[in-house]
Design a protein around this motif. Structure first.
Motif, short mmCIF file in Angstrom:
data_model
loop_
_atom_site.label_atom_id
_atom_site.label_comp_id
_atom_site.label_asym_id
_atom_site.label_seq_id
_atom_site.Cartn_x
_atom_site.Cartn_y
_atom_site.Cartn_z
N ILE A 54 0.81 -1.23 0.00
CA ILE A 54 0.00 0.00 0.00
C ILE A 54 0.84 1.28 0.00
O ILE A 54 0.56 2.21 -0.77
CB ILE A 54 -0.99 -0.02 1.19
N SER B 116 2.00 2.90 -3.44
CA SER B 116 1.04 3.37 -4.45
C SER B 116 1.39 4.75 -4.97
O SER B 116 0.82 5.20 -5.97
CB SER B 116 -0.37 3.39 -3.85
N ASP B 117 2.28 5.44 -4.27
CA ASP B 117 2.86 6.70 -4.76
C ASP B 117 1.82 7.77 -5.05
O ASP B 117 1.92 8.53 -6.02
CB ASP B 117 3.70 6.42 -6.01
N ASN C 75 -1.10 7.60 -6.21
CA ASN C 75 -2.00 7.35 -7.33
C ASN C 75 -3.31 6.78 -6.80
O ASN C 75 -3.36 5.66 -6.31
CB ASN C 75 -1.34 6.37 -8.31
N MET D 42 -4.46 3.33 -8.05
CA MET D 42 -3.68 2.25 -7.46
C MET D 42 -4.08 2.04 -6.00
O MET D 42 -4.14 0.91 -5.50
CB MET D 42 -2.18 2.54 -7.57
N ILE D 43 -4.33 3.14 -5.29
CA ILE D 43 -4.71 3.05 -3.88
C ILE D 43 -6.03 2.30 -3.73
O ILE D 43 -6.17 1.42 -2.88
CB ILE D 43 -4.80 4.47 -3.28
N ALA E 167 -5.40 -1.35 -4.34
CA ALA E 167 -4.66 -1.98 -3.25
C ALA E 167 -5.54 -2.19 -2.02
O ALA E 167 -5.49 -3.24 -1.38
CB ALA E 167 -3.45 -1.12 -2.89
#
Length: 340
Positions: A239, A242-243, A245, A248-249, A252
């Protein structure tokens, strides 16, 4: 808090279910719900402590006895699917009943739903007592219910089961707490955004239950549990990467809760095989351990958020899950030859 204190009686009630029959304790639990819901409807002030306690007692008496009843009733090779089906039924009932209760609150006031739930408790208690067949179970010969609990607690696989449950639900408690704090603080999610995310999480939980029900018997109870817990640990650990994003979050977070729910359901039949002659007691002890983990998880999440941030939270959760996977591998074996 009042409802939760009843969990301390869960091992005693589970031991009574092993001694005197699961159906009796299930019926008692539903009568306890009848008393609790009726009491909430009619009492006032601090007297509400007593019916609230009875509603908690109903849950903590019913679930372990029911899980043991199903385990006794269903052959080992189909037991995982049966337990998963019941778990799915709880989720489905929430999806359909909660909107109905909200509608009743809106048009009739707060007492009407409690009257209806009280009546349901009485009806289902009668139906359970009258129509559910009592199943064969191995007799547990102890001088007292407490002696049966003590006998189990000295066994290494039972000790490991309880630690696994506490560690897994520590991760669950962390997850339940951290995602909304994180998304609100770092991404300014409002109540609508959080509600939509909660819907995605609920759908992921349902699919986790469904997948577990489909594969746990074919894959094996221990292997299925290991798969779920290891994948939960991996996704928790990913998690922080995810940077920022959001897409993506969301993925995740959804995949993490999917594997957590898969793990919970996969472990039910595995717990029940650690001492088949005392399944209700085991499920009751596991329920208590789950409560310990659920209590610890939010405290850890909020404390770590204030002091160290997101990465510390997810790493603690991943480590907790990894330790539970190690214990599953070492101590929680399948024992179909002695299953009830």
């Amino acid at each position: 808090m009042i409802r939760s204190t009843s969990a301390f009686f869960s091992p005693l009630l589970g031991s009574l279910a092993d001694r005197y029959g699961r159906r009796k304790i299930m019926s008692f639990a539903l009568l306890s719900q009848f008393v609790g819901m009726a009491g909430i409807t009619f009492v006032q002030g601090w007297w509400a402590i007593f019916p609230l306690f009875f509603t908690g007692l109903a849950v903590n008496a019913y679930l372990p006895a029911q899980q043991a009843y199903i385990s006794d009733l269903v052959p080992f090779e189909r037991r995982g699917r049966a337990l998963a089906s019941v778990d799915a039924a709880f989720a489905v009932s929430g999806i359909f009943v909660m909107p109905l209760i909200g509608w009743l609150l809106e048009i009739s006031g707060w007492r009407v739903p409690f009257i209806g739930l009280s009546a349901l408790g009485a009806v289902t208690a009668f139906l359970s007592w009258r129509f559910l067949p009592e199943v064969h179970q191995a007799a547990v010969h102890t001088h007292s219910p407490f002696a049966g609990v003590r006998r189990l607690l000295v066994q290494r696989n039972i000790q490991a089961s309880l630690v696994v449950a506490a560690l897994l639900f520590t991760g669950v408690g962390i997850f339940m707490t951290f995602w909304s704090i994180w998304l609100s603080a770092d991404f300014a999610f409002d109540s609508v955004d959080l509600g939509l995310m909660a819907t995605r999480i609920g759908i992921a939980e349902m699919f986790g239950v469904i997948l577990a029900g489909l594969v746990v018997d074919k894959l094996g109870k221990q292997r299925s549990s290991l798969l779920g817990v290891v994948m939960s640990a991996l996704f928790f650990g990913m998690i922080p990467f995810s940077d920022g994003n959001l897409s993506m979050i969301r993925v995740a977070v959804v995949l993490t809760v999917f594997w957590l729910e898969y793990s919970i359901v996969s472990l039910f039949p595995l717990y029940g095989e650690q001492a088949p002659e005392a399944r209700a007691t085991i499920f009751a002890l596991v329920a208590l351990a789950n409560g310990v983990g659920l209590a610890a998880g939010p405290v850890l999440a909020t404390t770590l958020w204030e002091s160290h941030g997101l990465t510390a939270i997810t790493m603690v959760a991943a480590l907790s899950l990894a330790l539970s996977a190690l214990l599953i591998f070492l101590f929680l074996k399948e024992k179909p030859a002695v299953a009830g």
